[in-house]
Motif scaffolding. Structure first.
Motif, short mmCIF file in Angstrom:
data_model
loop_
_atom_site.label_atom_id
_atom_site.label_comp_id
_atom_site.label_asym_id
_atom_site.label_seq_id
_atom_site.Cartn_x
_atom_site.Cartn_y
_atom_site.Cartn_z
N PRO A 164 0.84 -1.21 0.00
CA PRO A 164 0.00 0.00 0.00
C PRO A 164 0.86 1.26 0.00
O PRO A 164 1.93 1.30 0.62
N GLU A 165 0.38 2.28 -0.70
CA GLU A 165 1.19 3.48 -0.90
C GLU A 165 1.63 4.14 0.41
O GLU A 165 2.74 4.64 0.53
N ALA A 166 0.77 4.11 1.42
CA ALA A 166 1.10 4.76 2.70
C ALA A 166 2.26 4.08 3.41
O ALA A 166 2.89 4.69 4.29
N LEU A 167 2.56 2.83 3.05
CA LEU A 167 3.60 2.08 3.75
C LEU A 167 4.81 1.80 2.86
O LEU A 167 5.64 0.95 3.20
N ARG A 168 4.94 2.52 1.78
CA ARG A 168 6.11 2.35 0.92
C ARG A 168 7.28 3.18 1.46
O ARG A 168 7.09 4.13 2.19
N GLY A 169 8.47 2.78 1.05
CA GLY A 169 9.65 3.51 1.51
C GLY A 169 10.24 2.91 2.77
O GLY A 169 9.82 1.84 3.24
N ALA A 170 11.21 3.62 3.33
CA ALA A 170 11.93 3.10 4.50
C ALA A 170 12.25 4.24 5.45
O ALA A 170 12.24 5.42 5.07
N ILE A 171 12.52 3.86 6.69
CA ILE A 171 12.89 4.81 7.74
C ILE A 171 14.38 4.65 8.02
O ILE A 171 14.87 3.53 8.23
N MET B 206 20.71 1.36 9.94
CA MET B 206 20.08 0.59 8.86
C MET B 206 18.81 1.31 8.40
O MET B 206 18.31 2.22 9.08
N TYR B 207 18.33 0.91 7.23
CA TYR B 207 17.05 1.40 6.74
C TYR B 207 15.98 0.36 7.04
O TYR B 207 16.12 -0.81 6.67
N LEU B 208 14.93 0.80 7.72
CA LEU B 208 13.84 -0.09 8.09
C LEU B 208 12.66 0.14 7.15
O LEU B 208 12.04 1.22 7.18
N PRO B 209 12.33 -0.85 6.31
CA PRO B 209 11.15 -0.69 5.43
C PRO B 209 9.89 -0.46 6.25
O PRO B 209 9.64 -1.16 7.23
N TYR C 238 6.77 -1.03 5.57
CA TYR C 238 5.78 -2.10 5.61
C TYR C 238 6.18 -3.19 6.58
O TYR C 238 5.34 -3.74 7.30
N ARG C 239 7.46 -3.51 6.63
CA ARG C 239 7.90 -4.55 7.55
C ARG C 239 7.75 -4.10 9.01
O ARG C 239 7.41 -4.91 9.88
N ALA C 240 7.98 -2.83 9.26
CA ALA C 240 7.74 -2.31 10.61
C ALA C 240 6.26 -2.41 10.96
O ALA C 240 5.90 -2.78 12.09
N TRP C 241 5.39 -2.14 9.99
CA TRP C 241 3.95 -2.25 10.22
C TRP C 241 3.56 -3.70 10.52
O TRP C 241 2.74 -3.94 11.43
N VAL C 242 4.13 -4.66 9.81
CA VAL C 242 3.82 -6.06 10.05
C VAL C 242 4.16 -6.46 11.48
O VAL C 242 3.38 -7.13 12.16
N ILE C 243 5.33 -6.04 11.95
CA ILE C 243 5.75 -6.38 13.31
C ILE C 243 4.79 -5.78 14.34
O ILE C 243 4.34 -6.46 15.26
N VAL C 244 4.47 -4.49 14.17
CA VAL C 244 3.59 -3.82 15.12
C VAL C 244 2.19 -4.44 15.10
O VAL C 244 1.61 -4.73 16.16
N ALA C 245 1.64 -4.66 13.91
CA ALA C 245 0.30 -5.22 13.80
C ALA C 245 0.23 -6.62 14.41
O ALA C 245 -0.73 -6.96 15.12
N SER C 246 1.26 -7.43 14.16
CA SER C 246 1.28 -8.79 14.72
C SER C 246 1.34 -8.75 16.24
O SER C 246 0.62 -9.50 16.91
#
Length: 304
Positions: free
Chosen positions: A141-148, A153-156, A158-166
């Motif tokens: 999804p567009e809101a979760l593209r890119g990285a921090i 390191m660069y944290l994608p 979407y992957r951060a969202w997956v961890i938090v949501a889980s």
């Protein structure tokens, strides 16, 4: 320190992130298995197929539903799919429980395992016939593209969202089952259904909804996985054996064990890929063998 280990900080942290991502999926899937086994005493071998269904429902909503409705511009976006797909998979689970599984509760666990294994084969076969064996891609999804940029390191996103949501879903489920009146009813209905029903609790309905909820967790995990992994009929079969190992290590039916063990073993798997990549595919099963030798009920399980 990193020079002594022969690795770079970026390599270590990136593999830890991969391990944490895998651990998030292990945790949420093993949680669904633990809920179903702990409350219904059913070993749900169709869990991987239901996880695959969640991913496919998200993909169908984004790419196919417009063709089905005759309106190419109509799509079910990721956020709507994250709500709808678990409900659809959960309703499917309710139908399975009421029409088939209900007949097996008084029988040996093997019968439930064989039935759910057969259901898994049927589901996978249907999706393979409809969509083939090649995987499908699902856009982030567009809101979760890119990285921090974290500095080291660069944290994608979407992957951060997956961890938090889980983590939120896992610990919310644990809290409801272990710390609320509803959870007390669920546990009481499992341990003494006749007495619980005498107090006015509709135990059969509660069992049906429990199975539906456990299955819905698999569908939720499937939607989370769709933008990361290829959406295909075999995606659940490739994962379910590892998830069962996680459940055995944590303790069959242990809610907290499923969550903690899933996350922990994901990190162990990630570290193994850094220091001994050849063992990364089997390290969880080696740990399972050791745990079964030392504590057959699992790390968080209760001895019978």
């Amino acid at each position: 320190m990193f020079e002594l280990l022969g690795i770079s900080p970026q390599e270590l942290f990136s593999q830890l992130m991969v391990g944490l991502i895998n651990g998030s999926f292990y945790a949420i899937l093993s949680l669904g298995l633990a809920v179903i086994f702990g409350m219904l005493n059913i070993i749900n071998f169709s869990h991987g197929a239901q996880y695959m269904m969640g991913a496919f429902l998200a993909w169908i909503g984004l790419t196919q539903i417009g063709q089905w409705t005759g309106n190419p511009g109509f799509v079910v976006n990721y956020w709507v799919a994250l709500l709808l797909a678990p409900i659809v998979v959960g309703v499917f689970g309710v139908v399975i429980e009421r029409t088939m599984l209900r007949r097996l509760y008084q029988l040996d666990h093997l019968y439930g395992l064989l039935l759910t294994f057969g259901i898994a084969l049927v589901i996978e076969g249907l999706f393979r016939d409809w969509y083939g064996v090649s995987g499908q891609q699902y856009e982030i999804p567009e809101a979760l593209r890119g990285a921090i940029n974290l500095g080291f390191m660069y944290l994608p996103k979407y992957r951060a969202w997956v961890i938090v949501a889980s983590l939120v879903v896992c610990f919310a489920t644990w809290y409801v089952i272990e710390r609320t009146k509803l959870g007390s009813y669920l546990r009481a209905g499992t341990e003494n259904p006749k007495l619980t029903q005498a107090f006015g609790v509709n135990v059969p309905l509660m069992i049906t909804l429990t199975y539906g909820f456990g299955v819905a967790l698999a569908g939720f995990a499937g939607v989370l996985a769709a933008p990361i992994f290829t959406v295909g009929p075999k995606m659940g079969a490739d994962l379910i054996i590892t998830v069962f190992a996680v459940v055995v290590i944590g303790g069959m039916g242990s809610i907290l064990g499923a969550i903690v063990t899933g996350l922990g073993l994901g990190l162990v798997e990630g570290l193994t890929k850094v220091f001994y990549p050849e063992a990364s595919a089997v390290v969880i099963f080696v740990i399972m063998a050791i745990v079964l030798l030392v504590r057959p009920a699992g790390l968080f399980g209760r001895e019978q």
